[in-house]
Design a protein around this motif. Sequence first.
Motif, PDB file in Angstrom:
ATOM      1  N   ARG A  77       0.851  -1.197   0.000  1.00 43.43           N
ATOM      2  CA  ARG A  77       0.000   0.000   0.000  1.00 43.43           C
ATOM      3  C   ARG A  77       0.891   1.254   0.000  1.00 43.43           C
ATOM      4  O   ARG A  77       1.968   1.242   0.584  1.00 43.43           O
ATOM      5  CB  ARG A  77      -0.942  -0.007   1.195  1.00 43.43           C
ATOM      6  N   GLY A  78       0.429   2.286  -0.677  1.00 42.75           N
ATOM      7  CA  GLY A  78       1.224   3.518  -0.723  1.00 42.75           C
ATOM      8  C   GLY A  78       2.438   3.420  -1.629  1.00 42.75           C
ATOM      9  O   GLY A  78       3.386   4.176  -1.477  1.00 42.75           O
ATOM     10  N   LEU A  79       2.430   2.498  -2.563  1.00 43.25           N
ATOM     11  CA  LEU A  79       3.541   2.379  -3.530  1.00 43.25           C
ATOM     12  C   LEU A  79       2.979   2.376  -4.949  1.00 43.25           C
ATOM     13  O   LEU A  79       1.960   1.733  -5.205  1.00 43.25           O
ATOM     14  CB  LEU A  79       4.292   1.062  -3.323  1.00 43.25           C
ATOM     15  N   GLY A  80       3.662   3.059  -5.855  1.00 40.68           N
ATOM     16  CA  GLY A  80       3.259   3.020  -7.263  1.00 40.68           C
ATOM     17  C   GLY A  80       1.960   3.759  -7.509  1.00 40.68           C
ATOM     18  O   GLY A  80       1.228   3.455  -8.444  1.00 40.68           O
ATOM     19  N   TYR A 322      -4.677   3.361   0.396  1.00 44.93           N
ATOM     20  CA  TYR A 322      -3.496   3.057   1.216  1.00 44.93           C
ATOM     21  C   TYR A 322      -3.809   2.934   2.701  1.00 44.93           C
ATOM     22  O   TYR A 322      -2.921   2.703   3.507  1.00 44.93           O
ATOM     23  CB  TYR A 322      -2.362   4.051   0.969  1.00 44.93           C
TER      24      TYR A 322
ATOM     25  N   GLU B 403       7.907   7.572  -0.977  1.00 46.77           N
ATOM     26  CA  GLU B 403       6.485   7.536  -1.336  1.00 46.77           C
ATOM     27  C   GLU B 403       5.654   7.003  -0.164  1.00 46.77           C
ATOM     28  O   GLU B 403       4.620   7.562   0.202  1.00 46.77           O
ATOM     29  CB  GLU B 403       6.263   6.666  -2.588  1.00 46.77           C
ATOM     30  N   ARG B 404       6.156   5.944   0.455  1.00 39.52           N
ATOM     31  CA  ARG B 404       5.395   5.364   1.577  1.00 39.52           C
ATOM     32  C   ARG B 404       5.379   6.290   2.791  1.00 39.52           C
ATOM     33  O   ARG B 404       4.391   6.337   3.523  1.00 39.52           O
ATOM     34  CB  ARG B 404       5.984   4.014   1.979  1.00 39.52           C
ATOM     35  N   TYR B 407       2.631   8.769   2.114  1.00 36.65           N
ATOM     36  CA  TYR B 407       1.272   8.242   2.233  1.00 36.65           C
ATOM     37  C   TYR B 407       0.977   7.633   3.605  1.00 36.65           C
ATOM     38  O   TYR B 407      -0.146   7.703   4.079  1.00 36.65           O
ATOM     39  CB  TYR B 407       1.005   7.196   1.143  1.00 36.65           C
ATOM     40  N   LEU B 408       1.967   7.021   4.228  1.00 37.71           N
ATOM     41  CA  LEU B 408       1.648   6.186   5.394  1.00 37.71           C
ATOM     42  C   LEU B 408       2.154   6.701   6.733  1.00 37.71           C
ATOM     43  O   LEU B 408       1.665   6.263   7.773  1.00 37.71           O
ATOM     44  CB  LEU B 408       2.224   4.768   5.198  1.00 37.71           C
TER      45      LEU B 408
END
Lengths: 425, 425
Positions: A77-80, A322, B403-404, B407-408
Motif C-alpha cells: 500500500r502507498g507504492l506506485g 493506502y 512515497e510510503r 502516504y503512510l
Amino acid sequence: MQEKSFVLKGDVCCSKDPKTLAFQKDGFLVCLRGLSAGVFAELPARYRALPCRDYSGRLILPGLTDLHVHAPQYGYRGLGMDLELLEWLDTRTFPAEARYGDPEYGEKAYRDFVEDVKRGPNTRVCVFATVHVPATLKLMDLLEASGLKAFVGKVNMDRNCPDGLREKDAASSLAATLEWLEKCRGRYQNVRPILTPRFIPSCTDRLLEGLGRIQREYGLPVQSHLSENLEEIAWVKKLCPDAAFYGEAYRRHGLFGGAAKTVMAHCVYSGEEEIRLMKEQGVYVAHCPMSNTNLSSGIAPVRRYLEEGLALGLGSDVAGGYATSIFRAMADAIQVSKLRWRLSDQSLKALTLPEAFYLGTIGGGSFFGKTGSFDQGNELDALVVDDRPFNGGQELTIPERLERVIYLSGDQHIEKKFVAGRALW
Amino acid sequence: MQEKSFVLKGDVCCSKDPKTLAFQKDGFLVCLRGLSAGVFAELPARYRALPCRDYSGRLILPGLTDLHVHAPQYGYRGLGMDLELLEWLDTRTFPAEARYGDPEYGEKAYRDFVEDVKRGPNTRVCVFATVHVPATLKLMDLLEASGLKAFVGKVNMDRNCPDGLREKDAASSLAATLEWLEKCRGRYQNVRPILTPRFIPSCTDRLLEGLGRIQREYGLPVQSHLSENLEEIAWVKKLCPDAAFYGEAYRRHGLFGGAAKTVMAHCVYSGEEEIRLMKEQGVYVAHCPMSNTNLSSGIAPVRRYLEEGLALGLGSDVAGGYATSIFRAMADAIQVSKLRWRLSDQSLKALTLPEAFYLGTIGGGSFFGKTGSFDQGNELDALVVDDRPFNGGQELTIPERLERVIYLSGDQHIEKKFVAGRALW
C-alpha cells in the motif's frame, strides 16, 4: 472480557437511517449473548446484574465494515500510486500476488494485514485473497483467530494475467475452488468463503459459468469488480461484445445478485441499465473513494445510488487505497462527493457526515446480516473511542464529536473493540 | 543535541528540482553552524571530528513548510465540514476567533497548535493569528520557544465580520498593527511578522492603502487569500468594481509581490491576467488541496502553475484542512490533481510524487530563504523518519520509501527533528 453479556456505559452513537444519528449521552449499551439489547438512558433493573464497563466520557460507536479489500496488497500500500488501474495491476499487483504461491510467505504477510485491521476500527471485512488455496486458508485461519468477522475469497483468474499467477484453465480453477470450499467446511466460526472471480477481463466464460454452478450448489455469496475505470470498461466491451453492459457479463452466469448475494466494488461508471439491474437484484455497491482517486478512476455517483435505494457500503480497497480504516473512507467519501459536485455534476449534492457514517456502519454491515447499529437483536460490534485527546476539554455535542472522530482519530484512539459481543483485546 | 555542527548518518533524500530526487543510501549529512555542508557517500576527513549521530536504516528528509495555516482555527479542525467557505466563516471561524480577545485563552489554545506542529514534520510555517495583538504575541512567543521558524500575522479586518471581531476602522486597525510591530522588534530569533489583510471582503480600501504604506516603511512580507471560492470571487468583484481581477485589488495598494514578498493562499480560480501578474511580481501560491476539497471550493490548476514557473508551495490551511502535516498535503495534492485531470481538464496531467515532495520542501521553503533541501549553504531543517514499522523488512529503493512515508507515516514515525541545525527534541 470474554463474557458475551455485559453493559457498556458511555456516550453512545449510531445511525438510525442515512439522514439521522441516534445518540445517548451517558447511556448504557446492553449486550446479551453477543446481541444488542438496546441503548438506555437509565440501566433497566433487569440488566443490573450484568458486568458493567464504565467508559464515561468516551464515544461508543458501532464497528465499521470494509466491503472491499485485497489482503495480499497490504504489503505494498502507498507504492506506485502514480499509475492507473491496468498498468498498476501489471506492475505492482500481479508480481506481488504471485508470491502467495508460497504459503509461508503468505502467512507472514497476511499476519501484518490482520494485525492492522484488528487494531483499527473495522470489525467486518470482505476480503480478496489470491488464487492460491493454501495461502487463502492461512488468511482465513488468521482472521478466525483475530475475532474479526470476514468473508474471504480465493480469487479465480484464468486469462489475461502473468503465467505465474494465471490458473491453467477454467477446469483447474474450478477444481481448486471446490478443494478450497471442502477445506473450509466446518473450520470457521467467524469467517466464511465468498466466490471471487477477479473481474471480467481475467475470467473466461467457462470459468464464470462454472462459478455460477458452484454458487447455486453451495449457496455462496459473490464479490467482484464493476465499472471501475474507462479503459477497463472498454476492454470488457471487447471481451464480451454480446453483453449490453459490464454487469450483464456477470449476471448471465448467475453471479450478479438475486439468489447470489453479491457485492461489486467501485461502480464509478455504472449506466442506467446497470443501476437498474443492481437495484432489481439487490447487488451491493462497495464505494471505494480513495482507490478511485489514487488510480485516477473517477468518482462514483454515490448520492444517486442512495436516492435509488441501492444497497451500498464503503471499501478501503487496499492497496488501491493506502489506509484500511473505514473512518478514513467516510471522510474520503464526503470529500470526493464535494469535488464531484463542484467539478462535474451539480445535480448530485455532496454526502453529509451522517450519510457517510451510515454507509460505513449499517450500509456495509448489512451484507453480514443484522449489524452496524445498536438496534435490539443486532450482532453487537462496538468501538470505544477516546476522543478526549483531540477535543482538549471543549464542550461538544455527540454529533460534533463523531465528526471529529471520523476526521481526526487514529487507531491509537480506539480503547476497546468488540465483535459480536466478544472483546478483541 | 543543541550543538549546531554535527553529522547525521542514514538514508538521505531531498528534491533537486520538481522532477528529480537526490538520494544517498548510508549517506552523511553534514551540518556546520546550522547550515548544510552537503551530503556525502563517505564522510570527508575534515568532518570526522564532528559528533556523528547514526540513523542507519532511517530516512533523513528535509523539514516541510506549511505556507498557509490559521493557528486560531486549530481547535475546531474537523468540525462543520459540511459547509462552504462564506457560511463556514460565519458559523465556525468568526465566533472561534473572537475568543482570542482573551490572551489567556489564546495562550492555552495556541499551545495545542504549536505542540502539534512541533511533533509533526513541518519545520516552517506561515501563520494567520487573529486581529488581537496580545494573543498574537503569545502565539509568536510560543513559536519562538518551540524552535520552529515562522512568519506570523496579526490579522487586519475592518468590515464584513461580526462586531466582536471587526476592528473599529482602518485607522485603529493600522494603529494596532504598528503597536504589534513595535512589540515584535528585537523580540524574536525564529519568528518574523508578516502583514495579513484577511482577504479583500474584510478590508476597506483605506485599510489596504495603510497596510501598503506600512509594508514599504518596514519592508515586511505579506500573506492573504486569493480566488478561493466562486461566491467569494463574485463578492470581491462587487466590492471592487474597478479592479480587473481579484489580485489587482491587492496590487493597487502594493500588497501583491514585487518589493513586498507575498504569499497568496488557494488560487483555485486565478485567470490568465492574475496568473501573469503573480508571475511578474513573484507572488507565491500556497496550494491547499485539503481545504479546497473540504470547503467544496474546487481544485487549483497546480500543473499549470508549475509549468508557468510560478513560486509555489503547499498549505494545510487548518481548519479548512483538518491536518497540519505537509506530508498529508503532498498526498492530497497528488490525489486532487488526479481527479481534476479525470473530471475536468485532461490538458493538465496529475502531479507526480517528486513534484509534490518538491512543493512541500523547496517550493514553500524558499519563501523563508535558502532551505528545503540539503544543498550546501542551506539552513538545515531535517527529519529523521523511521519507516521500518510500515516496510516490514521489504527491500525498497529510497524513492519508494519516500512515497510510503508521504502516504503512510504519522508523527509517531518522526524520530528526530532539526530546524536550522537545532534539534527540537
